[in-house]
Design an enzyme around this catalytic site. Structure first.
Site, PDB file in Angstrom:
ATOM      1  CG  ASN A   6      -1.771   1.191   1.379  1.00 45.42           C
ATOM      2  OD1 ASN A   6      -1.805   2.032   0.471  1.00 45.42           O
ATOM      3  ND2 ASN A   6      -2.476   1.311   2.487  1.00 45.42           N
ATOM      4  CG  LEU A   7       2.940   1.946  -3.444  1.00 48.03           C
ATOM      5  CD1 LEU A   7       3.312   2.243  -4.895  1.00 48.03           C
ATOM      6  CD2 LEU A   7       4.156   1.417  -2.697  1.00 48.03           C
ATOM      7  CE  LYS A   8      -0.255   3.028   4.710  1.00 46.74           C
ATOM      8  NZ  LYS A   8      -0.106   3.052   6.150  1.00 46.74           N
ATOM      9  CG  HIS A  88      -5.860   1.561   5.178  1.00 51.22           C
ATOM     10  ND1 HIS A  88      -5.382   2.559   5.986  1.00 51.22           N
ATOM     11  CD2 HIS A  88      -4.863   0.651   5.048  1.00 51.22           C
ATOM     12  CE1 HIS A  88      -4.128   2.261   6.322  1.00 51.22           C
ATOM     13  NE2 HIS A  88      -3.787   1.122   5.761  1.00 51.22           N
ATOM     14  CD  GLU A 157      -3.272  -2.727   7.236  1.00 50.50           C
ATOM     15  OE1 GLU A 157      -2.120  -2.889   6.840  1.00 50.50           O
ATOM     16  OE2 GLU A 157      -3.967  -1.755   6.908  1.00 50.50           O
TER      17      GLU A 157
HETATM   18  P1  13P Z   1       3.038   0.341   7.747  1.00 50.12           P
HETATM   19  O1  13P Z   1       3.606  -0.897   7.094  1.00 50.12           O
HETATM   20  O2  13P Z   1       3.741   1.587   7.360  1.00 50.12           O
HETATM   21  O3  13P Z   1       2.899   0.156   9.214  1.00 50.12           O
HETATM   22  O4  13P Z   1       1.549   0.501   7.168  1.00 50.12           O
HETATM   23  C1  13P Z   1       0.717  -0.596   7.138  1.00 50.12           C
HETATM   24  C2  13P Z   1      -0.489  -0.279   6.352  1.00 50.12           C
HETATM   25  O5  13P Z   1      -1.250   0.619   6.705  1.00 50.12           O
HETATM   26  C3  13P Z   1      -0.737  -1.029   5.123  1.00 50.12           C
HETATM   27  O6  13P Z   1      -2.007  -0.798   4.632  1.00 50.12           O
END
Ligand code: 13P
Length: 235
Positions: A6-8, A88, A157
């Site tokens: 997930n590159l956000k 998410h 998560e």
């Molecule tokens: P991190 O791996 O940066 O903790 O983020 C996890 C995430 O939100 C994946 O969707």
């Protein structure tokens, strides 16, 4: 197994193209047969053919219409996107999406046959209230969701583990995944501070069918190593 990046809100279009190319080359060269997903920022979407499945981090539940600032199915279709992240924690807690809105989004994209990676997880105060309270909280995030949908993947998560470097203990992950598997037999990913240094251990756990990775996945090399670990485990 499923390895998802997930590159956000990171990487430009140019950098994303380079990233996907690098990962794609690695997967081919190393004959990786795992399911690999990459979720780029919406403005970095591109048509893509290869082993990687490119998905959307979000979209509005509409084909098109007057929803300023949003994109709908028509904009995803242009890039052949048939996979979407829903629920998410950053969308639940920062953007403020409610369970009702998520259910609407889920049903809309389910009816279009999308693969849905549906995320659940508890904030720290809920975790600290104990296992029972935590499971109650997470159970509410399953309300209205078709747990038997054939194209469903669930990602657990914990909010407090995202981007913090903190992770639950391996015993906790196993215990929570065991509970969550009772709700749905869909593949279940773990996400939250997965790094190259802990990915092997997490991927090997009972009830973990893959990982959803944020910050560490921004380094193509690290993400590729995680794909390699999953391949070696061959679960
Ligand atoms: P991190 O791996 O940066 O903790 O983020 C996890 C995430 O939100 C994946 O969707």
């Amino acid at each position: 197994m499923i390895i998802a990046a997930n590159l956000k809100t990171n990487l430009t279009r140019e950098k994303t193209t380079k990233y996907i190319k690098e990962v794609e080359n690695f997967l081919s060269k190393n004959s990786i047969s795992q399911e690999v997903f990459v979720f780029p920022a919406i403005s970095s979407l591109n048509l893509h053919a290869g082993k990687i499945v490119v998905g959307a981090q979000n979209a509005y539940p509409a084909i098109n219409g007057a929803f300023t600032g949003e994109i709908g199915y028509e904009q995803l279709e242009e890039f052949g996107i048939k996979t979407i992240l829903i629920g998410h924690s950053e969308r639940r807690h920062i953007i403020g999406e409610t369970q009702e809105e998520l259910v609407e989004k889920f049903n809309f994209y389910k009816n279009l046959g999308f693969k849905i990676i549906y995320c659940v997880g508890e904030p720290l105060n809920v975790r600290e209230a104990g296992f029972e309270k935590m499971m109650e909280y997470i159970s509410k995030q399953y309300e209205g969701i078709d747990c038997n949908y054939e194209n469903l993947v669930i990602a657990y998560e914990p909010v407090w583990a995202i981007g913090t470097g903190l992770t639950p203990t391996v015993d906790d992950i196993v215990a929570i995944h065991k509970e969550l598997k009772k709700k749905s037999s869909a593949p279940l990913l773990y996400g939250g501070s997965v790094k190259v240094t802990n990915a092997k251990e997490v991927l090997a756990l009972d009830g973990v069918d893959g990982v959803l990775v944020g910050s560490a996945a921004l380094y193509a090399e690290h993400f590729c190593t995680m794909c390699e670990y999953a391949q070696a485990l061959g679960k």
